[in-house]
Design an enzyme around this catalytic site. Sequence first.
Site, mmCIF file in Angstrom:
data_model
loop_
_atom_site.group_PDB
_atom_site.id
_atom_site.type_symbol
_atom_site.label_atom_id
_atom_site.label_comp_id
_atom_site.label_asym_id
_atom_site.label_seq_id
_atom_site.Cartn_x
_atom_site.Cartn_y
_atom_site.Cartn_z
ATOM 1 N N ARG A 198 0.847 -1.187 0.000
ATOM 2 C CA ARG A 198 0.000 0.000 0.000
ATOM 3 C C ARG A 198 0.887 1.243 0.000
ATOM 4 O O ARG A 198 2.045 1.198 0.405
ATOM 5 C CB ARG A 198 -0.909 -0.001 1.233
ATOM 6 C CG ARG A 198 -1.828 -1.218 1.311
ATOM 7 C CD ARG A 198 -2.587 -1.239 2.620
ATOM 8 N NE ARG A 198 -3.486 -2.396 2.705
ATOM 9 C CZ ARG A 198 -3.134 -3.591 3.164
ATOM 10 N NH1 ARG A 198 -1.888 -3.797 3.581
ATOM 11 N NH2 ARG A 198 -4.003 -4.585 3.212
ATOM 12 N N LYS A 221 -1.350 -2.717 7.552
ATOM 13 C CA LYS A 221 -2.740 -2.577 7.972
ATOM 14 C C LYS A 221 -3.180 -3.756 8.833
ATOM 15 O O LYS A 221 -3.929 -3.595 9.796
ATOM 16 C CB LYS A 221 -3.633 -2.463 6.731
ATOM 17 C CG LYS A 221 -5.108 -2.275 7.024
ATOM 18 C CD LYS A 221 -5.888 -2.143 5.733
ATOM 19 C CE LYS A 221 -7.386 -1.972 5.987
ATOM 20 N NZ LYS A 221 -8.138 -1.862 4.716
ATOM 21 N N HIS A 273 -3.972 3.395 -4.846
ATOM 22 C CA HIS A 273 -4.262 1.968 -4.630
ATOM 23 C C HIS A 273 -4.270 1.189 -5.934
ATOM 24 O O HIS A 273 -4.191 -0.047 -5.922
ATOM 25 C CB HIS A 273 -5.599 1.807 -3.912
ATOM 26 C CG HIS A 273 -5.639 0.637 -2.979
ATOM 27 N ND1 HIS A 273 -4.817 0.537 -1.864
ATOM 28 C CD2 HIS A 273 -6.374 -0.503 -2.996
ATOM 29 C CE1 HIS A 273 -5.069 -0.597 -1.242
ATOM 30 N NE2 HIS A 273 -5.996 -1.255 -1.907
ATOM 31 N N ARG A 276 -1.292 -1.119 -6.256
ATOM 32 C CA ARG A 276 -1.412 -2.420 -5.589
ATOM 33 C C ARG A 276 -2.258 -3.368 -6.433
ATOM 34 O O ARG A 276 -1.908 -4.543 -6.610
ATOM 35 C CB ARG A 276 -2.037 -2.214 -4.208
ATOM 36 C CG ARG A 276 -2.234 -3.476 -3.356
ATOM 37 C CD ARG A 276 -2.630 -3.054 -1.960
ATOM 38 N NE ARG A 276 -3.194 -4.112 -1.142
ATOM 39 C CZ ARG A 276 -2.487 -4.928 -0.375
ATOM 40 N NH1 ARG A 276 -1.156 -4.831 -0.356
ATOM 41 N NH2 ARG A 276 -3.062 -5.834 0.378
ATOM 42 N N TYR A 308 -8.992 -11.286 -7.638
ATOM 43 C CA TYR A 308 -8.109 -11.239 -8.808
ATOM 44 C C TYR A 308 -8.111 -12.560 -9.589
ATOM 45 O O TYR A 308 -7.476 -12.653 -10.626
ATOM 46 C CB TYR A 308 -6.675 -10.932 -8.363
ATOM 47 C CG TYR A 308 -6.546 -9.658 -7.571
ATOM 48 C CD1 TYR A 308 -6.528 -8.418 -8.191
ATOM 49 C CD2 TYR A 308 -6.438 -9.682 -6.181
ATOM 50 C CE1 TYR A 308 -6.414 -7.244 -7.468
ATOM 51 C CE2 TYR A 308 -6.313 -8.516 -5.441
ATOM 52 C CZ TYR A 308 -6.302 -7.302 -6.083
ATOM 53 O OH TYR A 308 -6.190 -6.141 -5.358
#
Length: 332
Positions: A198, A221, A273, A276, A308
Site C-alpha cells: 500500500r 494494515k 491503490h 497495488r 483477482y
Amino acid sequence: MPVQLMPNGRWKVDIEPVKGRRFRKSFKTKSEAQRFELACRANVASDSSWSPKPKDKRRLLELIQVWFDMHGASLSDGKRRHAILITAANQLGNPVALSVSGSRVASLRASWLQSGVSGKTANNRLSYLKAVYNQLHRLDEIDYTCPFDKVPSLKLQERPLSYLTKPQIVELLAALDARSTSPHPAMMARLCLATGCRWGEAQAVGPDQVRGGQVTFHNTKGKRVRVIPISKLLESELLKHWRHHGPFTNCLMTFCRVLESTSIKLPAGQASHVLRHSFASHFVIAGGNILVLQKILGHASLAMTMRYAHLAPDHLQDALAFNPFDTLSTLP
C-alpha cells in the site's frame, strides 16, 4: 405483608427489597417463608449481582470517548475513526447511547446517501458505530449489546477492479519522473508496483528495511510483518535514492496531481491503490499462485485475494469446454 397465608394453606413470600428486583415464592410453613424473606433481603444488601444495575444514561459522545481510550487509540486508523464517530454522534443529536434506535440510525444513513456519500462509506460508518457498542460490551464496560444491531449493511454492486496496463505503467512512471515537484512519488510508485504494498506502507519504508534483496514491511494494515523479495536493481535504486533525497515523505497529493495529468482514467475513489491492484492483477495474469499472492498482499482472508482470480489464464475455462451450446455436434 411480605409473608401471607394463602387459602390453600401455603405461606406466600412477595417482596421487593429494591425497586426492580422482586421475589415471590410459596412454602409449607411460615418459618420457611420468613427465612427465605430474610435471605433475599440479606443477599440484595451484600451482593451487588442481586440488585438491578442502574440504567446507563451516558450519551453517545461519552461512550465513543470511552471506546477510543480503551480500544480505538490502539488501531492504526483510530484517530480517523474517532473523528468520523464524533461527527455521526453529533448528527444523531448525541442521544443517550442505550436509546439509539435502528430507525434513527437508518434515517441518518439515508441523509448521508442523499448528500452524496457513497454506499461503501455509509456502510463503513455504520460498522464503526456498531463496533463501539460491541467492543465495549466485550470489555464489560456496558451490559447491553448494540441497540441497532439489526440494521443491515447496504447491498452494493461489486465493481470490477481497475489496474494499469504495462503501457500505462510506463506512461505514469515517465510522468512522475518528469513532472513531479518531489523526487519521492516516482520511487514510491516503483516500490508499490514491485511488491504490491500500500502507499502508506511504502512511505514508511527506510534503508534499514531493505537488505539482501528483500524489503520488510512492519507498519502494515493487518499488523503483520511482510518480507517481499525485490530485484537487486530496485534495491540499489532505493538505497541510492535515500542517500540523495532522504526518507520518503507524505507526497500522496503530488502523486494524485501527476496521475490526473496523464491519459489514465480511473474510477472515482481510486488513485495510489491502483498500483497495488496492478501488481496483483499482473501477478495473476502471468500465472502466479493465488495463495502466494495472498501472502504477498497480506490478506487475512483468501476471499479478498480471490477478487483477482478471474484474471488467471485458465479461470473458469471449463465453462467453455463443457457448456451445452459449444459442444453440440451441429450448430445452426
